[in-house]
Scaffold this motif. Structure first.
Motif, PDB file in Angstrom:
ATOM      1  N   ARG A 346      -1.481   2.017   2.626  1.00 29.15           N
ATOM      2  CA  ARG A 346      -2.600   2.005   1.679  1.00 29.15           C
ATOM      3  C   ARG A 346      -3.758   2.771   2.288  1.00 29.15           C
ATOM      4  N   ALA A 347      -4.417   3.616   1.488  1.00 29.91           N
ATOM      5  CA  ALA A 347      -5.522   4.421   1.989  1.00 29.91           C
ATOM      6  C   ALA A 347      -6.589   4.551   0.906  1.00 29.91           C
ATOM      7  N   VAL A 348      -7.763   4.975   1.334  1.00 31.70           N
ATOM      8  CA  VAL A 348      -8.879   5.217   0.421  1.00 31.70           C
ATOM      9  C   VAL A 348      -8.945   6.710   0.147  1.00 31.70           C
ATOM     10  N   CYS A 349      -8.860   7.087  -1.135  1.00 32.88           N
ATOM     11  CA  CYS A 349      -8.876   8.495  -1.508  1.00 32.88           C
ATOM     12  C   CYS A 349     -10.310   9.018  -1.507  1.00 32.88           C
ATOM     13  N   THR A 350     -10.502  10.193  -0.943  1.00 31.21           N
ATOM     14  CA  THR A 350     -11.856  10.745  -0.801  1.00 31.21           C
ATOM     15  C   THR A 350     -12.294  11.587  -1.995  1.00 31.21           C
ATOM     16  N   GLY A 368      -5.951  10.432   7.128  1.00 34.12           N
ATOM     17  CA  GLY A 368      -6.874  10.364   8.253  1.00 34.12           C
ATOM     18  C   GLY A 368      -6.691   9.126   9.091  1.00 34.12           C
ATOM     19  N   ALA A 369      -7.093   9.229  10.355  1.00 32.33           N
ATOM     20  CA  ALA A 369      -6.991   8.085  11.259  1.00 32.33           C
ATOM     21  C   ALA A 369      -7.901   6.947  10.825  1.00 32.33           C
ATOM     22  N   ASP A 370      -8.916   7.255   9.994  1.00 30.18           N
ATOM     23  CA  ASP A 370      -9.842   6.220   9.528  1.00 30.18           C
ATOM     24  C   ASP A 370      -9.355   5.524   8.270  1.00 30.18           C
TER      25      ASP A 370
END
Length: 416
Positions: A346-350, A368-370
């Motif tokens: 799961r990730a946050v899309c920029t 990204g690593a963040d």
């Protein structure tokens, strides 16, 4: 229209690890064990020295001057007896002689120099040599005991273990020259289209370089398969059928790209649908999936042995994403791998995302690593430049048409 999950389930139905074969160790590298492996011998197979030095009796104490009764190399056969007041020069890995219960490193002795000071190295053996032990040695010091690594009868590797360099080395260490493994699937990769030329050849009007067969071959190799690349099959159903017939019996899986849509020259559909004379090869079902890119897909089994065939679309991005979603899991299943599917996080899309209704969209991205993910390039299925920069696929569900920046998304990681 089929969903992505329905098509994947159909592709994997009846697929199992390939039957085990016995391979020489280096040929088995990269394969997975089909059975547990038990050690028939102890490791080490005998008590041996972990240092260059002198095999001694700890009870002689220190300081003490000891008579050197022999030299023991790693390949030594007959061993001298080490009695009270005696020592034997010994090399790393050499068997500990009878009577000795410890090894004194050479730095704990005068190395036979008679100077009474610590030595850097052993001197050459001389007649009537003496060595002075300068420090006391505890019983068992610097001795690698028989079976201290592995005991005979121990299971050292379990079925399903991937054989890498260290596992191959372990099998060799316990005397195994071969291993029973699930072999690498033999995959034939075909690209279709009379417009294709091979890289390095002149590109005339209406021609393009054949990139799909290289991309898919590389992807299949990365997944663990042995691959035969057949590039640039022309738009002739008879030629394609002949090529496919040649691969039956050689391949465990056939992958084609191009010729699966609704155009006038969709050669794969013409060659494999019974309506067009494909009865001798077996049935391949051509279907539309609720995904973008990669809507047109084909799957079936051909030939008397029912070799699986996946027919992928011809646009480069569509072909590669289809491989990752459908072909790679099939190859990994044949290999007996536990990690059949790519890792999903799961990730946050920029960035803002838009997606067509009713389609599961797969966009290229950089993870990204963040914990963020950034789209790379557009949604076009021809954008190979953006594809080469991506390390993940951003998944937008079928029921979502708009995702504002900052939204959480599922991300398929394309790296191991």
């Amino acid at each position: 229209m089929w969903s992505v999950d329905e098509h994947l389930a159909d592709v994997l139905t009846g697929i199992a690890p390939l039957p085990p074969v016995e391979l020489d160790l280096l040929d088995a590298q990269g394969c997975r064990l089909a059975t547990d492996v038990t050690a028939a011998v102890d490791l080490p197979p005998f008590d041996n020295s972990s240092m260059d030095g002198y095999a001694v009796r700890a009870s002689d104490g220190a300081p003490a001057v000891l008579a050197v009764v022999g030299d023991i190399a790693a390949s030594a056969g007959e061993l001298p007896e080490v009695g009270p007041g005696r020592a034997a020069r010994i090399m790393t890995g050499a068997p500990v002689p009878p009577g000795a219960d410890a090894v004194a490193p050479v730095e704990w002795t005068d190395g036979g120099t008679g100077t009474g000071t610590p030595a850097d190295a052993m001197t050459a053996p001389v007649a009537d040599e003496r060595v002075e032990l300068l420090r006391p040695v505890a019983p068992g010091a610097h001795i690698r005991r028989r079976g201290s690594d592995i005991s005979a009868g121990t299971t050292v590797l379990t079925a399903g273990t991937l054989l890498g360099p260290t596992q191959v080395g372990l099998l060799a260490a316990i005397g195994r020259g071969t291993a029973a493994v699930h072999p690498r699937p033999r995959v034939a990769v075909l690209s279709t289209g009379s417009e294709l030329v091979q890289p390095g050849e002149p590109i005339g009007p209406g021609r393009i370089s054949d990139s799909n067969s290289f991309t898919l071959t590389a992807a299949a190799r990365a997944a663990g398969a042995e691959v035969t690349r057949i590039g640039g099959v022309p738009d002739d159903p008879a030629v394609l059928r002949r090529v496919l017939q040649e691969q039956l019996g050689r391949a465990d899986l056939i992958v084609t790209s191009g010729g699966v849509s609704v155009g006038a020259y969709d050669v794969v559909k013409e060659a494999l649908q019974p309506l067009h004379g494909g009865e001798d090869l077996g049935g391949v079902d051509f279907r539309r999936l609720r995904m973008q890119p990669g809507k047109p897909q084909g799957f079936g089994r051909i030939g008397k042995d029912g070799v699986p065939l996946l027919a992928l679309p011809g646009n480069p991005v569509s072909a590669y994403i289809s491989f990752e979603l459908f072909v790679r899991p099939l190859i990994r299943t044949m290999l007996g791998a536990p990690d059949v599917h790519r890792t999903v996080v799961r990730a946050v899309c920029t960035a803002d995302l838009a997606s067509p209704a009713g389609r599961r969209q797969f966009l290229r991205g950089r993870y990204g690593a963040d914990g963020t993910v950034t789209p790379v390039g557009g949604a076009g299925s021809h954008l190979v430049g953006a594809l080469a920069l991506a390390d993940c696929l951003i998944t937008v569900p079928e029921d979502t048409t708009v995702l504002p920046a900052g939204s959480g998304v599922d991300v398929v990681l394309l790296t191991d």
